[in-house]
Design a protein around this motif. Structure first.
Motif, mmCIF file in Angstrom:
data_model
loop_
_atom_site.group_PDB
_atom_site.id
_atom_site.type_symbol
_atom_site.label_atom_id
_atom_site.label_comp_id
_atom_site.label_asym_id
_atom_site.label_seq_id
_atom_site.Cartn_x
_atom_site.Cartn_y
_atom_site.Cartn_z
ATOM 1 N N PHE A 42 -16.811 -14.856 -1.820
ATOM 2 C CA PHE A 42 -15.833 -13.765 -1.853
ATOM 3 C C PHE A 42 -15.484 -13.435 -3.293
ATOM 4 C CE2 PHE A 42 -11.425 -12.288 -2.007
ATOM 5 C CZ PHE A 42 -11.424 -11.281 -1.061
ATOM 6 N N VAL A 43 -15.508 -12.155 -3.649
ATOM 7 C CA VAL A 43 -15.052 -11.718 -4.974
ATOM 8 C C VAL A 43 -13.727 -10.981 -4.808
ATOM 9 C CG1 VAL A 43 -15.579 -10.373 -7.043
ATOM 10 C CG2 VAL A 43 -17.409 -11.636 -5.883
ATOM 11 N N PHE A 44 -13.714 -9.876 -4.060
ATOM 12 C CA PHE A 44 -12.481 -9.170 -3.727
ATOM 13 C C PHE A 44 -12.749 -8.132 -2.659
ATOM 14 C CE2 PHE A 44 -14.181 -6.465 -7.060
ATOM 15 C CZ PHE A 44 -13.854 -5.184 -6.667
ATOM 16 N N THR A 45 -11.664 -7.554 -2.140
ATOM 17 C CA THR A 45 -11.770 -6.523 -1.118
ATOM 18 C C THR A 45 -10.710 -5.462 -1.361
ATOM 19 O OG1 THR A 45 -11.882 -6.100 1.272
ATOM 20 C CG2 THR A 45 -10.240 -7.692 0.546
ATOM 21 N N GLN A 46 -10.960 -4.281 -0.857
ATOM 22 C CA GLN A 46 -10.017 -3.173 -0.947
ATOM 23 C C GLN A 46 -10.075 -2.392 0.359
ATOM 24 O OE1 GLN A 46 -8.362 -2.105 -4.236
ATOM 25 N NE2 GLN A 46 -8.813 -4.274 -4.423
ATOM 26 N N ALA A 47 -8.914 -2.010 0.864
ATOM 27 C CA ALA A 47 -8.843 -1.096 2.010
ATOM 28 C C ALA A 47 -8.282 0.216 1.483
ATOM 29 C CB ALA A 47 -7.938 -1.670 3.101
ATOM 30 N N LEU A 48 -8.828 1.318 1.941
ATOM 31 C CA LEU A 48 -8.441 2.627 1.424
ATOM 32 C C LEU A 48 -7.644 3.414 2.454
ATOM 33 C CD1 LEU A 48 -11.888 3.528 -0.171
ATOM 34 C CD2 LEU A 48 -9.895 2.505 -1.291
ATOM 35 N N ALA A 49 -6.760 4.266 1.967
ATOM 36 C CA ALA A 49 -6.006 5.165 2.839
ATOM 37 C C ALA A 49 -6.956 6.185 3.458
ATOM 38 C CB ALA A 49 -4.918 5.883 2.038
ATOM 39 N N ALA A 50 -6.501 6.801 4.525
ATOM 40 C CA ALA A 50 -7.307 7.819 5.210
ATOM 41 C C ALA A 50 -7.543 9.016 4.283
ATOM 42 C CB ALA A 50 -6.602 8.275 6.478
ATOM 43 N N PRO A 51 -8.656 9.729 4.469
ATOM 44 C CA PRO A 51 -8.983 10.870 3.616
ATOM 45 C C PRO A 51 -7.894 11.937 3.567
ATOM 46 C CG PRO A 51 -10.858 10.318 4.970
ATOM 47 C CD PRO A 51 -9.717 9.482 5.454
ATOM 48 N N GLY A 52 -7.142 12.087 4.631
ATOM 49 C CA GLY A 52 -6.073 13.077 4.645
ATOM 50 C C GLY A 52 -4.970 12.792 3.644
ATOM 51 N N GLN A 53 -4.935 11.583 3.118
ATOM 52 C CA GLN A 53 -3.940 11.210 2.112
ATOM 53 C C GLN A 53 -4.493 11.308 0.693
ATOM 54 O OE1 GLN A 53 -2.960 7.278 3.534
ATOM 55 N NE2 GLN A 53 -1.249 8.068 4.731
#
Length: 122
Positions: A42-53
């Motif tokens: 594991f290095v890192f992870t990111q979750a992104l907001a929905a495209p509408g935001q």
């Protein structure tokens, strides 16, 4: 070798799942992260907001113009990603198969080798 494991979201597929199935996918990420942290991959992870935001910035004639997103209309969008460090592409595929989203019909994990990194995010 470092790999980017890209999770694409298709809202129609997600909406077709029961609440229990969605909860299983979401909680499965915790177990997945624990497993690859334990293995040292594991290095890192990111979750992104929905495209509408999102918003889109374009510079025309030296003047920035900002518009509401998304950048393009599509049925799928980038929802998040993991960065892993493992021995080879085959292992990256094995790890990608452990991500809960990979088990959902209509979703999948895109695997891309990282060919350059300045190291500041890792």
């Amino acid at each position: 070798m470092k790999y980017l494991l890209i999770m694409h979201m298709n809202p129609a597929v997600w909406d077709s799942l029961s609440e229990d199935e969605r909860n299983e996918v979401m909680s499965g990420h915790g177990a997945f992260m624990s497993k690859i942290k334990e293995s040292g991959e594991f290095v890192f992870t990111q979750a992104l907001a929905a495209p509408g935001q999102s918003s889109v910035v374009r510079v025309r004639n030296g003047v920035p113009a900002v518009t509401d997103g998304p950048y393009t209309e599509a049925k799928e969008f980038l929802a998040g990603y993991y960065v892993i460090d493992c021995k080879d592409r085959d292992r990256a595929h094995e790890i990608a198969a452990m991500i809960p989203d990979a088990k959902v019909e209509g979703l999948g994990i895109e695997v891309r080798e990282i060919v350059f990194s300045d190291g500041s995010a890792a």
